[in-house]
Design a protein around this motif. Structure first.
Motif, short mmCIF file in Angstrom:
data_model
loop_
_atom_site.label_atom_id
_atom_site.label_comp_id
_atom_site.label_asym_id
_atom_site.label_seq_id
_atom_site.Cartn_x
_atom_site.Cartn_y
_atom_site.Cartn_z
N ILE A 157 110.51 -29.26 63.47
CA ILE A 157 109.13 -28.88 63.77
C ILE A 157 108.61 -27.87 62.75
CG2 ILE A 157 107.69 -27.64 65.44
CD1 ILE A 157 109.54 -28.86 67.64
N VAL A 158 109.39 -26.84 62.49
CA VAL A 158 108.95 -25.79 61.56
C VAL A 158 108.87 -26.31 60.14
CG1 VAL A 158 109.56 -23.54 60.59
CG2 VAL A 158 109.79 -23.94 63.05
N ALA A 159 109.76 -27.25 59.80
CA ALA A 159 109.72 -27.82 58.44
C ALA A 159 108.40 -28.56 58.19
CB ALA A 159 110.89 -28.77 58.25
N LYS A 160 107.89 -29.23 59.22
CA LYS A 160 106.65 -30.01 59.06
C LYS A 160 105.41 -29.22 59.47
CE LYS A 160 108.50 -34.68 59.32
NZ LYS A 160 108.32 -36.03 59.90
N ALA A 161 105.60 -28.21 60.31
CA ALA A 161 104.46 -27.41 60.75
C ALA A 161 104.85 -25.94 60.71
CB ALA A 161 104.03 -27.81 62.16
N ASN B 272 103.77 -34.62 66.39
CA ASN B 272 103.67 -35.28 65.10
C ASN B 272 104.81 -34.93 64.15
OD1 ASN B 272 101.27 -36.59 65.79
ND2 ASN B 272 100.00 -34.86 65.12
N SER B 273 105.64 -33.92 64.57
CA SER B 273 106.71 -33.42 63.68
C SER B 273 108.08 -33.96 64.03
CB SER B 273 106.75 -31.89 63.74
OG SER B 273 105.53 -31.33 63.35
N ILE B 274 108.19 -34.65 65.16
CA ILE B 274 109.52 -35.10 65.58
C ILE B 274 109.54 -36.62 65.73
CG2 ILE B 274 110.06 -32.93 66.74
CD1 ILE B 274 109.31 -34.12 69.37
N PRO B 275 110.72 -37.22 65.71
CA PRO B 275 110.82 -38.68 65.81
C PRO B 275 110.22 -39.21 67.11
CG PRO B 275 112.91 -37.73 65.12
CD PRO B 275 112.04 -36.58 65.53
N GLU B 276 109.73 -40.43 67.07
CA GLU B 276 109.12 -41.03 68.26
C GLU B 276 110.16 -41.51 69.26
OE1 GLU B 276 106.36 -44.02 67.13
OE2 GLU B 276 104.94 -42.60 66.23
N SER C 78 103.35 -23.25 60.56
CA SER C 78 102.56 -22.31 61.37
C SER C 78 103.19 -22.08 62.75
CB SER C 78 101.13 -22.84 61.54
OG SER C 78 101.14 -24.07 62.25
N LEU C 79 104.09 -22.97 63.16
CA LEU C 79 104.72 -22.84 64.47
C LEU C 79 105.98 -21.96 64.43
CD1 LEU C 79 104.40 -26.51 65.74
CD2 LEU C 79 103.00 -24.55 66.39
N LEU C 80 106.30 -21.43 63.25
CA LEU C 80 107.49 -20.59 63.11
C LEU C 80 107.46 -19.42 64.08
CD1 LEU C 80 110.11 -19.76 61.70
CD2 LEU C 80 108.70 -18.59 59.96
N ARG C 81 106.29 -18.84 64.31
CA ARG C 81 106.19 -17.65 65.18
C ARG C 81 106.68 -17.96 66.60
NH1 ARG C 81 101.05 -17.46 67.99
NH2 ARG C 81 99.83 -19.35 67.58
N HIS C 82 106.58 -19.21 67.02
CA HIS C 82 107.07 -19.57 68.35
C HIS C 82 108.56 -19.87 68.37
CE1 HIS C 82 103.07 -19.65 70.05
NE2 HIS C 82 102.67 -20.60 69.22
N PHE C 83 109.07 -20.47 67.27
CA PHE C 83 110.42 -20.99 67.28
C PHE C 83 111.43 -20.16 66.48
CE2 PHE C 83 107.74 -24.66 68.20
CZ PHE C 83 108.40 -25.22 69.29
N LYS C 84 111.00 -19.06 65.88
CA LYS C 84 111.90 -18.34 64.99
C LYS C 84 113.16 -17.85 65.68
CE LYS C 84 109.20 -14.04 65.45
NZ LYS C 84 108.41 -13.02 64.69
N GLU C 85 113.09 -17.54 66.96
CA GLU C 85 114.30 -17.05 67.64
C GLU C 85 115.30 -18.18 67.91
OE1 GLU C 85 113.92 -16.10 71.94
OE2 GLU C 85 111.77 -16.37 71.60
N LEU C 86 114.87 -19.43 67.71
CA LEU C 86 115.78 -20.55 67.91
C LEU C 86 116.44 -20.99 66.63
CD1 LEU C 86 113.60 -22.80 70.27
CD2 LEU C 86 115.19 -20.97 70.90
N LEU C 87 115.98 -20.48 65.49
CA LEU C 87 116.47 -20.93 64.20
C LEU C 87 117.63 -20.08 63.71
CD1 LEU C 87 113.01 -21.61 62.54
CD2 LEU C 87 114.54 -23.26 63.64
#
Length: 390
Positions: free
Chosen positions: A375-379, A357-361, A381-390
C-alpha cells in the motif's frame, strides 16, 4: 421441572456458544455443572450475523438443521466499488441459524451431564471460603446455589464478574452498534461469498451481506452518534454500490445488538471465577466476529475448571492456566486486530479507494502487515497511517 441442587462444582452463567462449550467440557471431564440462561429459549434473541468458522475444527458435524450456507470467501468492497476477493483461511466456514445452533450446543452440553436452567437470572454472587453462593431466580423461584467455580459467559453487558471484582464493563465508545435485516429476494454477487462494504456509508465500521440459504443477512456495525445504525442500513439498501440488487428485498426478521470491539479485558480470572466470550472481550476488534474464538476459549475454560475440581484447587494461581492458554493462542491476534481497527477508522473514502487500488484483486489471506508494504509503495501518502506496521 427439576429443582436446582444445593451445590455444584461449576456454575456457568450464559448459554451462548462460549457458555455452552465451557459447560460441555466441564461436564465431559467429570465436573458437576449447572448452565444458567436468562432467556426462556436458548439462542434468542439473535444479535449477530451468524457466520461461524469451520465447525469440523471443533469436532462438530455441520448438520443441515442449523447450517444454512457454506462460505468459500468474501468480497471487500471499497467506496469506489472496487472488489477485492478473499478466499480460504478465516473466510472459510458457514452461516448458521443461531436459534438452532446455540440450542444444539446446549443440548450437547446437557447430554454430557450439564443441568440447564432456562428463564433464570443470577441476581448476585457472594464469595464464600471455598467458592461462591450464586443467587438464582429460576422460573420465578429463588435459590442460593453453592459453587466452587463460576464461569461468567454473560455477554457484552456482563456483570457477573464485576461482582467478583473483575473489570468487564466496556467503554461505550468501543461498542459497535449493530442492526441487521434477514431478507429474501436479495441478488448476491455469489451465493457462496460474503460481501463487506466500507467507508462513509458506515462510519468506523462496515456493512455485510451474508448468504443464508433462501435468505441473506444484510447488516451494519457502526461506532457513530450522528445517526442510528438502522438509519445507515436503510440508506444502504438503495445505494448505487448494490446496483439495485436489494430493490425487491423483503425483510423477514430484524435484529439489533452491541458488539464489544475494544479488545480483551485485562484480567479474566480470580479465585473461583473465570470470564469467557463477549464478557471477556473474546471478539475480533477488526471484524467484530467472535463465535469461533468464544467457542474455543469456552472449551479451555471448561477444561481448566474440571482440572481445578479434580485438584481441589480453585485459586487464581491454578485458574490462571486458562488465561495463559487463551492468551497464548489469541492475545497477539486480538491486539493486532485492535491496531488495524484503529487505523481503518481513521481512513477517508479517498484513502480506502487508494488502498483498494494498491493491492491485488485476489488474496489468499489478509495479512495486514504484508499488505501495508504494498500500500505504502503505491500510495506513499498513506505512510502516516501504516508506519507503525512497517
Amino acid at each position: 421441572m427439576k429443582a436446582l441442587n444445593d451445590s455444584y462444582d461449576v456454575v456457568v452463567v450464559g448459554a451462548g456458544p462460549a457458555g455452552s462449550m465451557a459447560s460441555y467440557n466441564a461436564s465431559k471431564n467429570g465436573a458437576k455443572t449447572l448452565l444458567i440462561e436468562k432467556s426462556q429459549e436458548i439462542g434468542t434473541p439473535v444479535r449477530c450475523a451468524e457466520a461461524v468458522p469451520r465447525l469440523e475444527d471443533f469436532g462438530i458435524n455441520p448438520d443441515p438443521s442449523f447450517v444454512k450456507s457454506y462460505i468459500r470467501g468474501g468480497y471487500l468492497i471499497a467506496p469506489n466499488g472496487k472488489k477485492i476477493v478473499v478466499k480460504g483461511g478465516k473466510t472459510d466456514g458457514y452461516v448458521v441459524e443461531r436459534k438452532v445452533f446455540d440450542k444444539f450446543l446446549a443440548i450437547r452440553s446437557g447430554q454430557a451431564g450439564t443441568q440447564i436452567a432456562v428463564k433464570s437470572r443470577v441476581t448476585k454472587i457472594e464469595k464464600t471460603d471455598d467458592g461462591y453462593n450464586v443467587f438464582v431466580n429460576y422460573l420465578g423461584d429463588e435459590y442460593i446455589v453453592k459453587s466452587k467455580i463460576v464461569i461468567a459467559a454473560d455477554g457484552v453487558e456482563s456483570n457477573i464478574a464485576e461482582y467478583a471484582g473483575l473489570k468487564t464493563k466496556k467503554n461505550p465508545k468501543e461498542i459497535c452498534s449493530c442492526a441487521e435485516y434477514e431478507m429474501t429476494n436479495v441478488k448476491l454477487l455469489n451465493n457462496e461469498m460474503m460481501e463487506f462494504y466500507f467507508g462513509d456509508i458506515c462510519p468506523k465500521g462496515y456493512i455485510w451481506l451474508f448468504p443464508k440459504g433462501d435468505t441473506v443477512n444484510v447488516g451494519i456495525g457502526v461506532i457513530d452518534s450522528k445517526k442510528r445504525a438502522i438509519d445507515y442500513l436503510d440508506e444502504f439498501l438503495t445505494h448505487p454500490l448494490v446496483e439495485g440488487r436489494l430493490d425487491n428485498a423483503v425483510p423477514v426478521e430484524f435484529k439489533v445488538g452491541g458488539d464489544p470491539v475494544g479488545g480483551p479485558i485485562k484480567k479474566t480470572v480470580a479465585d473461583n471465577i473465570m470470564v469467557v466470550g463477549d464478557a471477556a472481550g473474546h471478539v475480533s476488534p477488526l471484524t467484530g466476529g467472535g463465535i469461533g474464538l468464544s467457542m474455543d476459549c469456552g472449551l479451555m475454560a471448561g477444561d481448566v475448571a474440571a482440572q481445578s475440581i479434580r485438584a481441589e484447587n480453585y485459586s487464581e494461581e491454578f485458574l490462571d492456566l486458562y488465561e495463559k492458554k487463551w492468551k497464548e493462542k489469541y492475545y497477539k491476534l486480538l491486539m493486532n486486530d485492535l491496531k488495524y481497527k484503529n487505523i481503518l477508522q481513521k481512513l477517508s473514502d479517498d484513502e480506502l479507494n487508494a488502498i483498494a487500488n494498491s493491492i491485488p484483486e485476489n488474496l489468499e489471506e489478509v495479512d495486514v502487515g504484508k499488505l501495508a508494504i504494498k500500500i505504502v509503495a503505491k500510495a506513499p501518502s498513506l505512510l502516516r497511517h501504516f508506519k507503525e506496521l512497517l
